[in-house]
Design a protein around this motif. Structure first.
Motif, mmCIF file in Angstrom:
data_model
loop_
_atom_site.group_PDB
_atom_site.id
_atom_site.type_symbol
_atom_site.label_atom_id
_atom_site.label_comp_id
_atom_site.label_asym_id
_atom_site.label_seq_id
_atom_site.Cartn_x
_atom_site.Cartn_y
_atom_site.Cartn_z
ATOM 1 N N LEU A 69 38.547 34.867 27.573
ATOM 2 C CA LEU A 69 39.349 35.590 26.593
ATOM 3 C C LEU A 69 38.753 36.972 26.389
ATOM 4 O O LEU A 69 37.570 37.115 26.070
ATOM 5 C CB LEU A 69 39.379 34.832 25.264
ATOM 6 N N ARG A 70 39.596 37.979 26.589
ATOM 7 C CA ARG A 70 39.195 39.368 26.350
ATOM 8 C C ARG A 70 39.935 39.852 25.100
ATOM 9 O O ARG A 70 41.158 39.724 24.993
ATOM 10 C CB ARG A 70 39.533 40.240 27.553
ATOM 11 N N ILE A 71 39.201 40.399 24.146
ATOM 12 C CA ILE A 71 39.792 40.907 22.903
ATOM 13 C C ILE A 71 39.908 42.424 22.988
ATOM 14 O O ILE A 71 38.915 43.121 23.200
ATOM 15 C CB ILE A 71 38.947 40.498 21.687
ATOM 16 N N GLU A 72 41.140 42.916 22.840
ATOM 17 C CA GLU A 72 41.403 44.351 22.898
ATOM 18 C C GLU A 72 42.154 44.788 21.650
ATOM 19 O O GLU A 72 42.693 43.958 20.906
ATOM 20 C CB GLU A 72 42.230 44.685 24.155
ATOM 21 N N GLU A 73 42.211 46.082 21.412
ATOM 22 C CA GLU A 73 42.903 46.603 20.236
ATOM 23 C C GLU A 73 44.387 46.261 20.269
ATOM 24 O O GLU A 73 45.022 46.091 19.231
ATOM 25 C CB GLU A 73 42.718 48.118 20.157
ATOM 26 N N THR A 74 44.939 46.135 21.462
ATOM 27 C CA THR A 74 46.362 45.846 21.594
ATOM 28 C C THR A 74 46.659 44.347 21.584
ATOM 29 O O THR A 74 47.820 43.943 21.678
ATOM 30 C CB THR A 74 46.904 46.449 22.902
ATOM 31 N N GLY A 75 45.617 43.515 21.493
ATOM 32 C CA GLY A 75 45.821 42.071 21.457
ATOM 33 C C GLY A 75 44.893 41.343 22.402
ATOM 34 O O GLY A 75 44.192 41.955 23.217
ATOM 35 N N ASN A 76 44.859 40.039 22.300
ATOM 36 C CA ASN A 76 43.993 39.221 23.145
ATOM 37 C C ASN A 76 44.577 39.075 24.551
ATOM 38 O O ASN A 76 45.795 39.022 24.732
ATOM 39 C CB ASN A 76 43.795 37.835 22.536
ATOM 40 N N ARG A 77 43.692 38.990 25.548
ATOM 41 C CA ARG A 77 44.089 38.839 26.936
ATOM 42 C C ARG A 77 43.461 37.568 27.507
ATOM 43 O O ARG A 77 42.243 37.382 27.431
ATOM 44 C CB ARG A 77 43.627 40.036 27.770
ATOM 45 N N ASP A 78 44.305 36.693 28.086
ATOM 46 C CA ASP A 78 43.818 35.485 28.739
ATOM 47 C C ASP A 78 43.531 35.770 30.205
ATOM 48 O O ASP A 78 44.329 36.431 30.885
ATOM 49 C CB ASP A 78 44.842 34.362 28.632
ATOM 50 N N LEU A 79 42.409 35.243 30.702
ATOM 51 C CA LEU A 79 42.032 35.429 32.092
ATOM 52 C C LEU A 79 41.789 34.073 32.742
ATOM 53 O O LEU A 79 41.197 33.175 32.131
ATOM 54 C CB LEU A 79 40.755 36.267 32.225
ATOM 55 N N LEU A 80 42.241 33.934 33.966
ATOM 56 C CA LEU A 80 41.898 32.791 34.804
ATOM 57 C C LEU A 80 40.679 33.171 35.623
ATOM 58 O O LEU A 80 40.627 34.259 36.212
ATOM 59 C CB LEU A 80 43.069 32.436 35.722
ATOM 60 N N LEU A 81 39.691 32.275 35.675
ATOM 61 C CA LEU A 81 38.491 32.482 36.464
ATOM 62 C C LEU A 81 38.446 31.426 37.563
ATOM 63 O O LEU A 81 38.573 30.232 37.285
ATOM 64 C CB LEU A 81 37.234 32.353 35.599
ATOM 65 N N VAL A 82 38.270 31.851 38.807
ATOM 66 C CA VAL A 82 38.158 30.924 39.933
ATOM 67 C C VAL A 82 36.938 31.309 40.752
ATOM 68 O O VAL A 82 36.846 32.438 41.246
ATOM 69 C CB VAL A 82 39.418 30.944 40.822
ATOM 70 N N TRP A 83 36.009 30.368 40.875
ATOM 71 C CA TRP A 83 34.813 30.578 41.672
ATOM 72 C C TRP A 83 34.952 29.843 43.000
ATOM 73 O O TRP A 83 35.218 28.632 43.025
ATOM 74 C CB TRP A 83 33.569 30.058 40.955
ATOM 75 N N ASP A 84 34.790 30.545 44.113
ATOM 76 C CA ASP A 84 34.715 29.948 45.442
ATOM 77 C C ASP A 84 33.259 30.072 45.864
ATOM 78 O O ASP A 84 32.797 31.149 46.219
ATOM 79 C CB ASP A 84 35.632 30.685 46.412
ATOM 80 N N ARG A 85 32.527 28.953 45.733
ATOM 81 C CA ARG A 85 31.070 28.977 45.802
ATOM 82 C C ARG A 85 30.593 29.932 44.701
ATOM 83 O O ARG A 85 30.799 29.646 43.541
ATOM 84 C CB ARG A 85 30.601 29.348 47.205
ATOM 85 N N ASP A 86 30.003 31.080 45.019
ATOM 86 C CA ASP A 86 29.529 31.971 43.958
ATOM 87 C C ASP A 86 30.376 33.240 43.848
ATOM 88 O O ASP A 86 30.000 34.179 43.145
ATOM 89 C CB ASP A 86 28.066 32.346 44.194
ATOM 90 N N SER A 89 36.869 35.236 41.351
ATOM 91 C CA SER A 89 38.138 35.953 41.287
ATOM 92 C C SER A 89 38.684 35.821 39.873
ATOM 93 O O SER A 89 38.531 34.775 39.238
ATOM 94 C CB SER A 89 39.159 35.367 42.274
ATOM 95 N N THR A 90 39.312 36.877 39.378
ATOM 96 C CA THR A 90 39.881 36.844 38.033
ATOM 97 C C THR A 90 41.344 37.239 38.067
ATOM 98 O O THR A 90 41.776 38.024 38.914
ATOM 99 C CB THR A 90 39.129 37.799 37.079
ATOM 100 N N LEU A 91 42.110 36.661 37.164
ATOM 101 C CA LEU A 91 43.529 36.963 37.043
ATOM 102 C C LEU A 91 43.878 37.050 35.576
ATOM 103 O O LEU A 91 43.591 36.132 34.807
ATOM 104 C CB LEU A 91 44.359 35.861 37.711
ATOM 105 N N GLU A 92 44.499 38.151 35.160
ATOM 106 C CA GLU A 92 44.933 38.309 33.777
ATOM 107 C C GLU A 92 46.412 37.976 33.667
ATOM 108 O O GLU A 92 47.243 38.527 34.383
ATOM 109 C CB GLU A 92 44.689 39.734 33.292
ATOM 110 N N SER A 93 46.732 37.042 32.769
ATOM 111 C CA SER A 93 48.120 36.648 32.560
ATOM 112 C C SER A 93 48.235 35.904 31.245
ATOM 113 O O SER A 93 47.361 35.100 30.915
ATOM 114 C CB SER A 93 48.612 35.749 33.703
#
Length: 327
Positions: A69-86, A89-93
Motif C-alpha cells: 500500500l502506497r499512501i499519496e496526497e491524491t489517495g491510497n494506491r494498491d500494488l501487486l508484488l510478485v517475486w520470481d526467486r529474488d 515485479s510490481t503492478l499498481e492497480s
C-alpha cells in the motif's frame, strides 16, 4: 447449470522491476532441524510504500506474491508484488487489494473491487485479467492448482447465499457452478488432481467438505465436533479447526485419502497453510503433527512451499514481507 462468459483484459497496466532489495537487517539464525538453520530474511519491496507483505508461495518455492500500500496526497494506491526467486515485479492497480494464491507457473490469483462488488483476477505474463463472472454477482476466487484450475464462490446479492464456482483451465474464459449439495458451499482449496475442499453453512454452524475429482462429496469432521472449518489444502492434506465445545477450537489435519484426522500442536493458534508434506504454518509457528516451533523474527506466516520455505510478514513498527528457510 454452467454459466459461460469471456475474460476481460485490463488494458494499460504496466509492470515495473525493482532492481535490488532494500537494506534491512537479517534476523539471526537459530538452531533448526538437523543439518539446517532456521532463519528469516526480508524480501525486496518498494521503499516508498506504507506497508508490504507476502501472502502466497508456489509449491516449488520459486514464485511469491503479495501486496503493498502506497499512501499519496491524491489517495491510497494498491500494488501487486510478485517475486520470481529474488527478482521483484510490481503492478499498481485498484483491483489488487488481495492475493489468494500463486502456482508453479507464476500465475497469481487475487481479488479486487468494481462498483462495490468483489471481482477475481489472474496475473499472468505481466498482464492482469479479470475472470469471467455474472455481472450481478459479487465473486471471490480462493485457490489455483498447478494445472491452472481455479475455485471460488459467488454471492447472490438478493438472498445472500453463496454457490461454488470453478474456472477450468481446459476451457479458458469460462466459469461453471459446481454441484455440491451443501448450503452456502464455498471452496477454499484445490489440489493438483482436482480435489476441492471448502466450507458450508450459516455463521457458527460451519461444516467442512471435500469434493473428489469424480464429483463425490463428503464431510471433513472429527467425532463430537459442533463445527468444522477447513483453511487450506495441498497434496493429500487439508488443515483447519473444529469446535468440540471446549474453551478454544482444536487445530486438525485431515488426510484426504481416507478423511482420517490428527490433532495439531496446541500452541498453533492460527492455521493458514499446509504443504504437500503435511507441514503446517500459522501465526508465528510452524508445526509438524503434534509438535511446533516458533519462527524467528516474524509476526505472521502466511504460506509454505513443498520445499519448506515459508513467507509472510514482520511488523517492527512497519509491516514488511519476509521469507523463512531451513525451519
Amino acid at each position: 447449470m454452467t454459466h459461460l462468459a469471456r475474460c476481460t483484459t485490463i488494458a494499460g497496466l504496466t509492470v515495473g522491476l525493482l532492481a535490488a532489495p532494500v537494506g534491512i537487517a537479517t534476523a539471526p539464525a537459530v538452531a533448526g532441524r538437523t543439518g539446517s538453520a532456521c532463519a528469516v530474511r526480508p524480501l525486496a519491496y518498494p521503499p516508498d510504500v506504507y506497508r508490504a507483505e507476502a501472502d502466497a508461495i508456489d509449491p516449488t518455492g520459486r514464485f511469491v506474491a503479495g501486496t503493498a500500500l502506497r499512501i499519496e496526497e491524491t489517495g491510497n494506491r494498491d500494488l501487486l508484488l510478485v517475486w520470481d526467486r529474488d527478482r521483484l515485479s510490481t503492478l499498481e492497480s485498484p483491483l489488487v487489494s488481495a492475493v489468494s494464491d500463486v502456482n508453479a507457473h507464476g500465475v497469481v490469483l487475487g481479488n479486487g473491487w468494481i462498483d462495490a462488488r468483489s471481482r477475481p483476477w489472474v496475473f499472468r505474463d505481466g498482464t492482469l485479467t479479470l475472470l469471467p463472472v455474472a455481472p450481478s454477482q459479487s465473486v471471490g476466487a480462493s485457490a489455483i492448482n498447478e494445472v491452472g484450475d481455479i475455485v471460488g464462490s459467488a454471492e447472490d446479492r438478493t438472498t445472500g447465499h453463496y454457490h461454488p464456482l470453478r474456472w477450468p483451465a481446459a476451457r479458458p474464459g469460462t466459469v461453471e457452478t459446481l454441484d455440491i449439495p451443501r448450503t452456502d458451499a464455498r471452496p477454499v482449496g484445490i489440489t493438483p488432481d482436482g480435489t476441492i475442499v471448502g466450507n458450508a453453512g450459516d455463521f457458527a454452524q460451519w461444516t467442512a467438505w471435500v469434493r473428489r475429482p469424480d464429483g463425490r462429496v463428503a464431510d471433513l469432521t472429527v467425532p463430537g465436533a459442533r463445527t468444522a472449518v477447513v483453511d487450506a489444502a495441498a497434496g493429500h492434506w487439508a488443515v483447519g479447526r473444529v469446535d468440540l465445545g471446549g474453551p478454544q477450537e482444536m487445530r486438525v489435519r485431515w488426510d484426504l485419502r481416507d478423511r482420517s484426522w490428527s490433532r495439531l500442536a496446541d500452541e498453533l493458534e492460527l492455521v493458514t497453510d499446509v504443504n504437500a508434506r503435511g507441514v503446517v504454518v500459522g501465526g508465528d509457528r510452524i508445526a509438524r503433527g503434534g509438535t511446533s516451533r516458533v519462527l524467528p523474527g516474524g509476526t505472521g506466516a502466511r504460506s509454505i512451499a513443498d520445499t519448506g520455505t515459508v513467507v509472510g510478514f514482520r511488523n517492527d513498527g512497519r509491516v514488511i514481507p519476509v521469507r523463512w528457510t531451513g525451519c
